[in-house]
Design a protein around this motif. Sequence first.
Motif, PDB file in Angstrom:
ATOM      1  N   GLU A   1      -7.323  10.464  -1.036  1.00  9.20           N
ATOM      2  CA  GLU A   1      -6.915  11.860  -0.858  1.00  9.20           C
ATOM      3  C   GLU A   1      -6.015  12.324  -2.008  1.00  9.20           C
ATOM      4  O   GLU A   1      -6.084  13.487  -2.419  1.00  9.20           O
ATOM      5  CB  GLU A   1      -6.214  12.036   0.489  1.00  9.20           C
ATOM      6  CG  GLU A   1      -7.143  11.857   1.677  1.00  9.20           C
ATOM      7  CD  GLU A   1      -6.473  12.238   2.979  1.00  9.20           C
ATOM      8  OE1 GLU A   1      -5.365  12.831   2.932  1.00  9.20           O
ATOM      9  OE2 GLU A   1      -7.050  11.953   4.046  1.00  9.20           O
TER      10      GLU A   1
ATOM     11  N   VAL B   1       0.814   4.261  -2.861  1.00  9.96           N
ATOM     12  CA  VAL B   1       0.623   5.679  -2.504  1.00  9.96           C
ATOM     13  C   VAL B   1       1.826   6.511  -2.939  1.00  9.96           C
ATOM     14  O   VAL B   1       1.676   7.598  -3.513  1.00  9.96           O
ATOM     15  CB  VAL B   1       0.375   5.808  -0.989  1.00  9.96           C
ATOM     16  CG1 VAL B   1       0.390   7.284  -0.579  1.00  9.96           C
ATOM     17  CG2 VAL B   1      -0.959   5.173  -0.609  1.00  9.96           C
TER      18      VAL B   1
ATOM     19  N   ALA C   1      -6.364   4.518   0.894  1.00 19.55           N
ATOM     20  CA  ALA C   1      -5.396   5.584   1.167  1.00 19.55           C
ATOM     21  C   ALA C   1      -5.134   6.458  -0.054  1.00 19.55           C
ATOM     22  O   ALA C   1      -4.611   7.570   0.080  1.00 19.55           O
ATOM     23  CB  ALA C   1      -4.085   4.968   1.664  1.00 19.55           C
TER      24      ALA C   1
ATOM     25  N   GLU D   1       0.835  -1.199   0.000  1.00 19.35           N
ATOM     26  CA  GLU D   1       0.000   0.000   0.000  1.00 19.35           C
ATOM     27  C   GLU D   1       0.874   1.255   0.000  1.00 19.35           C
ATOM     28  O   GLU D   1       0.576   2.228  -0.710  1.00 19.35           O
ATOM     29  CB  GLU D   1      -0.923   0.009   1.220  1.00 19.35           C
ATOM     30  CG  GLU D   1      -1.851   1.215   1.270  1.00 19.35           C
ATOM     31  CD  GLU D   1      -2.872   1.142   2.386  1.00 19.35           C
ATOM     32  OE1 GLU D   1      -2.886   2.077   3.234  1.00 19.35           O
ATOM     33  OE2 GLU D   1      -3.632   0.156   2.432  1.00 19.35           O
ATOM     34  N   ASP D   2       1.964   1.250   0.757  1.00 16.34           N
ATOM     35  CA  ASP D   2       2.883   2.387   0.749  1.00 16.34           C
ATOM     36  C   ASP D   2       3.477   2.590  -0.645  1.00 16.34           C
ATOM     37  O   ASP D   2       3.640   3.726  -1.100  1.00 16.34           O
ATOM     38  CB  ASP D   2       4.016   2.162   1.761  1.00 16.34           C
ATOM     39  CG  ASP D   2       3.533   2.219   3.196  1.00 16.34           C
ATOM     40  OD1 ASP D   2       2.461   2.808   3.440  1.00 16.34           O
ATOM     41  OD2 ASP D   2       4.224   1.658   4.070  1.00 16.34           O
TER      42      ASP D   2
END
Length: 508
Positions: free
Chosen positions: A471, A352, A468, A348-349
């Motif tokens: 945004e 993003v 995530a 996930e990091d």
Amino acid sequence: MTIQRGFDRRDADQRGIDRRDAESTDLGTRVPELGAGGTPPVRTAVRNAKLAALPVAFAGRRALGFGRRALGHSPAEIDRDIRTRTARHIFEVLGELKGCATKLGQLLAIYELALPPELSEPYKIALSELQDSAPAMLPATVRATMAAHLGPHWRTRFREFDDRRAAAASLGQVHRAVWHDGREVAVKIMYPGARESVQGDLAQLRRLSTFAGVFVPGADVKAVTEAICACLLEELDYAVEARYQRAFAAAFADDPDFRVPDVVEQYGDVLITEWLDGVPLSRLVTTGTQRERDRAGMRMVRFVLDGCARTTLLYGDPHPGNFRVLPDGRLGVVDFGACCVWPPEGFEDLAVDYCRAIFEGGPSELAEATRRHGFVQAGRVFDVDALFKAMLPCGEPLRHPTFRMSSPWLRRQVVRATRPKLSNVARECTIPAYFVPFARSSLTLIGALAQLETEGAYRDEVVRSIPALAEVFDRVDQRASGPVDLAAARERRASSGAVTAGPDRTRR
């Protein structure tokens, strides 16, 4: 009338067809024959000889072409004839060898659309035939294989069993049958010798991979090769495939949009699952309406993404042949051999960081993310600006509320990434070994969507999977259209479960 009726006559007919197919020629080059009983050639020397015959035959066609030009034939006509015959020869050989060779053919069937239109037609025709026309095992071989894994009285487990295959796979073939309790079932049987063939092909891949460093000096070739080999070797284990399929069947039980057939039994190299009747997505590519193709393509996306969330497994082989539209409108999914545990820690990091760099940042942010997540080996210098320029177009499907995948769009991305120039920044990058299954799955899925020319809200599906990112894209929209109520936008995304698409919203 039972399925069994008429086998004797059909066996004789099929033997005649097999002989005629084996005797077809290509400018004097004999198409290699199957092994005994319709099994793939196993011995390394035989398989290598069949592959080595391809460039020899091509050289022969080129030589004949020069002679035809001297006699006044059109160069364009001669060139097209050479391409057509070469394409057919390539995929006849790949179809016969099965195993890794057929898997290569399946990938090429998607990525032939990366070729310029004037070159791709012969390959498109030959590839479409490869998907479902690999030579079949003879009924005697089928019966012997079933007896070897289920015992000599295996027929007592079935009410009916069709000795003729209903479909072909890269490592096996599927037969239609009726289980002893009355359920219609699909019986997948691994080709005898397939395991040895794949292991031999992978040994050859390991040897050849040493040369890959010349073309991609920045890649950790050994690690990537071993990751590919591990994926393919696991597909030889039907017990593992049965476990994966049971997990997906449980996770999608009673789902209004998807159907995963239950596993009935698994015996060694024989896997028995519920039968699915439906229209293969490969048929929608040519006959489906735009609305049908949009709906099917977006459901493919959702299945792959939701599957990770529901099962912690990645569905690794989303090509059109593994999906079908069922009579009740749901999307049926088969073939769960190419799965793996997903996502790994930190994925996930990674998503993003890359989205922030591409959609909000610039070359320096992308360089930082690329190094942090292992897509460039430590200490290697690479052209940051060139990488950013190459990555920007790849983000187009997520930049807009809706997007239409297409062959021309994918063609541009593939050509850019594989351009054989020393200055191509792709040569300086690598793929971390853990990322290989995701790369295989996502690239195969994108190729299928381009074939279907699917239009839809890809960004919404990705955000549903990785909240995530909401945004990041809210800020992208804000810059594009002025002030946005971020809280309201997030609430809308959280409550939206439907895929929206329409030509009036598409931005190209």
